[in-house]
Write a protein that holds these residues in place. Sequence first.
Motif, PDB file in Angstrom:
ATOM      1  N   SER A  30       0.864  -1.180   0.000  1.00  0.00           N
ATOM      2  CA  SER A  30       0.000   0.000   0.000  1.00  0.00           C
ATOM      3  C   SER A  30       0.898   1.226   0.000  1.00  0.00           C
ATOM      4  O   SER A  30       1.827   1.319   0.807  1.00  0.00           O
ATOM      5  CB  SER A  30      -0.884   0.029   1.247  1.00  0.00           C
ATOM      6  N   ALA A  31       0.617   2.152  -0.918  1.00  0.00           N
ATOM      7  CA  ALA A  31       1.394   3.398  -1.002  1.00  0.00           C
ATOM      8  C   ALA A  31       0.631   4.397  -1.856  1.00  0.00           C
ATOM      9  O   ALA A  31       0.091   4.029  -2.905  1.00  0.00           O
ATOM     10  CB  ALA A  31       2.768   3.134  -1.620  1.00  0.00           C
ATOM     11  N   GLY A  32       0.594   5.634  -1.404  1.00  0.00           N
ATOM     12  CA  GLY A  32      -0.030   6.691  -2.196  1.00  0.00           C
ATOM     13  C   GLY A  32      -1.494   6.451  -2.508  1.00  0.00           C
ATOM     14  O   GLY A  32      -1.982   6.867  -3.549  1.00  0.00           O
ATOM     15  N   GLY A  33      -2.184   5.744  -1.607  1.00  0.00           N
ATOM     16  CA  GLY A  33      -3.591   5.442  -1.835  1.00  0.00           C
ATOM     17  C   GLY A  33      -3.819   4.214  -2.704  1.00  0.00           C
ATOM     18  O   GLY A  33      -4.954   3.864  -3.008  1.00  0.00           O
ATOM     19  N   VAL A  34      -2.753   3.555  -3.107  1.00  0.00           N
ATOM     20  CA  VAL A  34      -2.835   2.351  -3.931  1.00  0.00           C
ATOM     21  C   VAL A  34      -2.622   1.132  -3.035  1.00  0.00           C
ATOM     22  O   VAL A  34      -1.687   1.101  -2.243  1.00  0.00           O
ATOM     23  CB  VAL A  34      -1.748   2.364  -5.039  1.00  0.00           C
ATOM     24  N   ARG A  35      -3.499   0.161  -3.165  1.00  0.00           N
ATOM     25  CA  ARG A  35      -3.360  -1.111  -2.438  1.00  0.00           C
ATOM     26  C   ARG A  35      -3.336  -2.198  -3.500  1.00  0.00           C
ATOM     27  O   ARG A  35      -4.272  -2.303  -4.305  1.00  0.00           O
ATOM     28  CB  ARG A  35      -4.533  -1.281  -1.488  1.00  0.00           C
ATOM     29  N   GLN A  36      -2.261  -3.003  -3.522  1.00  0.00           N
ATOM     30  CA  GLN A  36      -2.079  -3.940  -4.620  1.00  0.00           C
ATOM     31  C   GLN A  36      -1.442  -5.240  -4.141  1.00  0.00           C
ATOM     32  O   GLN A  36      -0.461  -5.218  -3.396  1.00  0.00           O
ATOM     33  CB  GLN A  36      -1.166  -3.293  -5.689  1.00  0.00           C
ATOM     34  N   ASP A  37      -1.987  -6.376  -4.578  1.00  0.00           N
ATOM     35  CA  ASP A  37      -1.322  -7.657  -4.376  1.00  0.00           C
ATOM     36  C   ASP A  37      -0.160  -7.708  -5.346  1.00  0.00           C
ATOM     37  O   ASP A  37      -0.291  -7.296  -6.521  1.00  0.00           O
ATOM     38  CB  ASP A  37      -2.280  -8.814  -4.629  1.00  0.00           C
ATOM     39  N   VAL A  38       0.990  -8.184  -4.878  1.00  0.00           N
ATOM     40  CA  VAL A  38       2.201  -8.175  -5.701  1.00  0.00           C
ATOM     41  C   VAL A  38       2.962  -9.488  -5.592  1.00  0.00           C
ATOM     42  O   VAL A  38       2.765 -10.273  -4.657  1.00  0.00           O
ATOM     43  CB  VAL A  38       3.169  -7.033  -5.295  1.00  0.00           C
ATOM     44  N   THR A  39       3.838  -9.675  -6.553  1.00  0.00           N
ATOM     45  CA  THR A  39       4.863 -10.708  -6.519  1.00  0.00           C
ATOM     46  C   THR A  39       6.179  -9.995  -6.249  1.00  0.00           C
ATOM     47  O   THR A  39       6.426  -8.917  -6.802  1.00  0.00           O
ATOM     48  CB  THR A  39       4.935 -11.456  -7.868  1.00  0.00           C
ATOM     49  N   PHE A  40       7.014 -10.578  -5.394  1.00  0.00           N
ATOM     50  CA  PHE A  40       8.329 -10.020  -5.088  1.00  0.00           C
ATOM     51  C   PHE A  40       9.357 -10.712  -5.981  1.00  0.00           C
ATOM     52  O   PHE A  40       9.595 -11.905  -5.840  1.00  0.00           O
ATOM     53  CB  PHE A  40       8.689 -10.251  -3.610  1.00  0.00           C
ATOM     54  N   ARG A  41       9.950  -9.961  -6.898  1.00  0.00           N
ATOM     55  CA  ARG A  41      10.952 -10.507  -7.820  1.00  0.00           C
ATOM     56  C   ARG A  41      12.312  -9.924  -7.479  1.00  0.00           C
ATOM     57  O   ARG A  41      12.460  -8.699  -7.413  1.00  0.00           O
ATOM     58  CB  ARG A  41      10.633 -10.128  -9.259  1.00  0.00           C
TER      59      ARG A  41
END
Length: 123
Positions: A69-80
């Motif tokens: 979560s950052a700058g109002g964005v919440r996102q599921d991610v993959t860590f590469r």
Amino acid sequence: MTHWNDTDLTRAGAAEELDLESERADGTLRDRVTMWVVRVGDHLYVRSVKGTAGPWYRGTQSRRQGRVSAGGVRQDVTFRPADHDEYAAVDTAYREKYGRYPGIVEHVLTDRARESTLRLEPR
């Protein structure tokens, strides 16, 4: 690989800090950790001051996915893991964004921290 949309990339990349929650082996999320985030081109990156031995970094390695979560964005991610040839551009991004904290920013520019550079890819 899924790409960031322009709005989310811009907002998350401009945020002063990012909250990261990595997934445990059972799929539950670990406690949130707050850190710096930088944008290079169409990618977002984070690093551990403690390198690959850092607790939050180690937590990203069990499933290599989680939520940010950052700058109002919440996102599921993959860590590469970032490639070594990406390190210099990430270094520059950290210096440009956080250079007003000279005694602190140097901690994310060490070889130890570079080895923990993760690219955040939306999923």
